[in-house]
Write a protein that holds these residues in place. Structure first.
Motif, PDB file in Angstrom:
ATOM      1  N   ILE A 188       3.860  -4.093   5.571  1.00 51.30           N
ATOM      2  CA  ILE A 188       5.205  -4.034   4.872  1.00 51.30           C
ATOM      3  C   ILE A 188       5.231  -5.494   4.132  1.00 51.30           C
ATOM      4  CG2 ILE A 188       7.611  -4.539   5.342  1.00 51.30           C
ATOM      5  CD1 ILE A 188       7.478  -2.608   7.529  1.00 51.30           C
ATOM      6  N   ASP A 189       5.717  -5.388   2.754  1.00 55.96           N
ATOM      7  CA  ASP A 189       5.732  -6.904   2.284  1.00 55.96           C
ATOM      8  C   ASP A 189       6.792  -6.628   1.125  1.00 55.96           C
ATOM      9  OD1 ASP A 189       5.806  -9.480   1.614  1.00 55.96           O
ATOM     10  OD2 ASP A 189       3.550  -9.420   1.501  1.00 55.96           O
ATOM     11  N   SER A 190       7.299  -7.730   0.465  1.00 57.74           N
ATOM     12  CA  SER A 190       8.357  -7.415  -0.849  1.00 57.74           C
ATOM     13  C   SER A 190       7.725  -8.349  -1.851  1.00 57.74           C
ATOM     14  CB  SER A 190       9.818  -7.733  -0.359  1.00 57.74           C
ATOM     15  OG  SER A 190       9.576  -9.320   0.137  1.00 57.74           O
ATOM     16  N   PHE A 191       8.404  -8.082  -3.018  1.00 54.91           N
ATOM     17  CA  PHE A 191       7.992  -9.169  -4.188  1.00 54.91           C
ATOM     18  C   PHE A 191       9.391  -9.027  -5.026  1.00 54.91           C
ATOM     19  CE2 PHE A 191       6.410  -4.972  -5.221  1.00 54.91           C
ATOM     20  CZ  PHE A 191       7.053  -4.597  -6.739  1.00 54.91           C
ATOM     21  N   PRO A 192       9.527 -10.206  -5.776  1.00 51.40           N
ATOM     22  CA  PRO A 192      10.621 -10.282  -6.730  1.00 51.40           C
ATOM     23  C   PRO A 192      10.528  -9.379  -7.716  1.00 51.40           C
ATOM     24  CG  PRO A 192       9.635 -12.235  -6.818  1.00 51.40           C
ATOM     25  CD  PRO A 192       8.687 -11.423  -5.741  1.00 51.40           C
ATOM     26  N   VAL A 220      11.764  -5.825  -4.391  1.00 51.30           N
ATOM     27  CA  VAL A 220      10.971  -4.422  -4.106  1.00 51.30           C
ATOM     28  C   VAL A 220      10.111  -4.427  -2.800  1.00 51.30           C
ATOM     29  CG1 VAL A 220       9.452  -2.751  -4.744  1.00 51.30           C
ATOM     30  CG2 VAL A 220      10.800  -4.037  -6.409  1.00 51.30           C
ATOM     31  N   HIS A 221      10.553  -3.693  -1.672  1.00 55.34           N
ATOM     32  CA  HIS A 221      10.036  -3.641  -0.412  1.00 55.34           C
ATOM     33  C   HIS A 221       8.985  -2.480  -0.346  1.00 55.34           C
ATOM     34  CE1 HIS A 221      13.244  -6.499   0.937  1.00 55.34           C
ATOM     35  NE2 HIS A 221      13.905  -5.777  -0.120  1.00 55.34           N
ATOM     36  N   MET A 222       7.929  -2.646   0.250  1.00 55.15           N
ATOM     37  CA  MET A 222       7.068  -1.504   0.020  1.00 55.15           C
ATOM     38  C   MET A 222       6.356  -1.566   1.469  1.00 55.15           C
ATOM     39  SD  MET A 222       4.987  -1.463  -3.371  1.00 55.15           S
ATOM     40  CE  MET A 222       5.808  -0.819  -4.871  1.00 55.15           C
ATOM     41  N   LEU A 223       5.980  -0.163   1.842  1.00 56.86           N
ATOM     42  CA  LEU A 223       5.024  -0.005   3.084  1.00 56.86           C
ATOM     43  C   LEU A 223       3.754   0.850   2.563  1.00 56.86           C
ATOM     44  CD1 LEU A 223       5.017   0.393   6.111  1.00 56.86           C
ATOM     45  CD2 LEU A 223       5.816   2.717   5.856  1.00 56.86           C
ATOM     46  N   VAL A 224       2.611   0.142   2.645  1.00 57.42           N
ATOM     47  CA  VAL A 224       1.276   0.649   2.005  1.00 57.42           C
ATOM     48  C   VAL A 224       0.236   0.429   3.067  1.00 57.42           C
ATOM     49  CG1 VAL A 224       1.963  -0.481  -0.162  1.00 57.42           C
ATOM     50  CG2 VAL A 224       0.883  -1.743   1.558  1.00 57.42           C
ATOM     51  N   THR A 225      -0.590   1.377   3.007  1.00 58.91           N
ATOM     52  CA  THR A 225      -1.771   1.465   3.698  1.00 58.91           C
ATOM     53  C   THR A 225      -2.947   0.409   3.498  1.00 58.91           C
ATOM     54  OG1 THR A 225      -2.831   2.940   2.437  1.00 58.91           O
ATOM     55  CG2 THR A 225      -1.618   3.807   3.926  1.00 58.91           C
ATOM     56  N   TYR A 260      -2.301   2.696  -0.446  1.00 59.03           N
ATOM     57  CA  TYR A 260      -1.505   3.833  -0.815  1.00 59.03           C
ATOM     58  C   TYR A 260      -0.331   3.513  -0.437  1.00 59.03           C
ATOM     59  CZ  TYR A 260       0.489   8.677  -0.818  1.00 59.03           C
ATOM     60  OH  TYR A 260       1.064   9.537  -1.061  1.00 59.03           O
ATOM     61  N   ILE A 261       0.966   3.777  -1.516  1.00 53.74           N
ATOM     62  CA  ILE A 261       2.115   3.502  -1.158  1.00 53.74           C
ATOM     63  C   ILE A 261       2.807   4.713  -0.420  1.00 53.74           C
ATOM     64  CG2 ILE A 261       4.525   2.905  -2.215  1.00 53.74           C
ATOM     65  CD1 ILE A 261       3.060   1.818  -4.454  1.00 53.74           C
ATOM     66  N   LEU A 262       3.052   4.467   0.785  1.00 52.46           N
ATOM     67  CA  LEU A 262       3.965   5.363   1.744  1.00 52.46           C
ATOM     68  C   LEU A 262       5.248   5.492   1.516  1.00 52.46           C
ATOM     69  CD1 LEU A 262       1.985   4.697   5.085  1.00 52.46           C
ATOM     70  CD2 LEU A 262       1.931   6.551   3.820  1.00 52.46           C
ATOM     71  N   ASN A 274      10.142   8.166   9.051  1.00 50.02           N
ATOM     72  CA  ASN A 274       9.227   8.905   9.094  1.00 50.02           C
ATOM     73  C   ASN A 274       7.616   8.310   9.339  1.00 50.02           C
ATOM     74  OD1 ASN A 274      10.727  11.056   9.059  1.00 50.02           O
ATOM     75  ND2 ASN A 274      10.819  11.007   6.681  1.00 50.02           N
ATOM     76  N   CYS A 275       7.814   6.855   9.762  1.00 48.14           N
ATOM     77  CA  CYS A 275       6.482   6.354   9.640  1.00 48.14           C
ATOM     78  C   CYS A 275       5.898   6.423  11.352  1.00 48.14           C
ATOM     79  CB  CYS A 275       6.446   4.812   9.477  1.00 48.14           C
ATOM     80  SG  CYS A 275       4.994   3.874   9.596  1.00 48.14           S
ATOM     81  N   HIS A 276       4.808   6.809  11.436  1.00 47.02           N
ATOM     82  CA  HIS A 276       4.268   7.138  12.842  1.00 47.02           C
ATOM     83  C   HIS A 276       2.883   6.424  13.082  1.00 47.02           C
ATOM     84  CE1 HIS A 276       7.405  10.185  13.114  1.00 47.02           C
ATOM     85  NE2 HIS A 276       6.815  10.609  11.936  1.00 47.02           N
TER      86      HIS A 276
END
Length: 210
Positions: A118-122, A158-163, A167-169, A190-192
């Motif tokens: 998990i991370d974010s960027f402006p 923008v906050h993102m959850l990526v592998t 790949y952007i989940l 829905n993240c497991h």
């Protein structure tokens, strides 16, 4: 000039369009709700939902951010010439939710990494000197702090959850002032996955104790 450059690549784009068309028609058939497929007056549309979906994915593949610029490129294709720009933009906005639905469905079919990040960027909309004068996205965007660059900016975050394989989940767009913690619940829906890497900005007391 940019239009001429894409015109020179029209054969390549036409090939991409054929490949994307096969994929998008299958995705539309599998994941689009029946109520939306058979909505009122849908048969009177000059351009089908599937064709618009193909164009939207092509826009993402080409990395074109300007809808006006992309509309000009769409004139290279027969379906793109059938809609005026305002109608094209309106129909495209109607399909954004379907793109999200397809993405979520595909997430469940992928062999994903055990670790996600998990991370974010402006997403700045103007130079810092104009932070208090700009009116673009007034009421939606605001002023936040970018710690890595040690400056205040006006816009979104923008906050993102990526592998680990990029790949952007999932992703969440918030005003710039919103703290990272407030985006965690939506990002992890829905993240497991077994391990989630994030900086301390995403760690609340509830998450620490869970």
């Amino acid at each position: 000039m940019s239009h001429l450059q894409y015109t020179a690549k029209s054969h390549h784009l036409q090939w991409n369009l054929k490949q994307l068309s096969k994929i998008c028609h299958q995705l539309y058939r599998n994941y689009c709700p029946e109520s939306f497929k058979h909505r009122r007056k849908v048969n009177l549309s000059k351009v089908s939902d599937q064709s618009l979906l193909v164009l939207l994915i092509l826009q993402a593949e080409l990395g074109i951010k300007s809808q006006r610029h992309f509309y000009r490129i769409c004139q290279l294709f027969s379906c793109g010439r059938l809609l005026e720009r305002s109608r094209f933009n309106r129909r495209a906005r109607q399909l954004i939710w379907l793109v999200q639905l397809i993405r979520q469905a595909m997430n469940t079919q992928l062999s994903l990494d055990t670790i996600v990040i998990i991370d974010s960027f402006p997403l700045s909309l103007c130079q810092p000197v104009r932070n208090y004068r700009t009116r673009i996205f007034n009421g939606l965007a605001d002023i936040g702090y970018n710690a890595s660059k040690n400056l205040w900016f006006y816009g979104f975050k923008v906050h993102m959850l990526v592998t680990l394989s990029d790949y952007i989940l999932n992703y969440v767009v918030t005003p710039a002032s919103v703290h990272d913690i407030r985006a965690v619940e939506d990002l992890l829906e829905n993240c497991h996955h077994s391990y989630i890497l994030a900086d301390l900005g995403y760690l609340s007391r509830e998450l620490r104790n869970s």
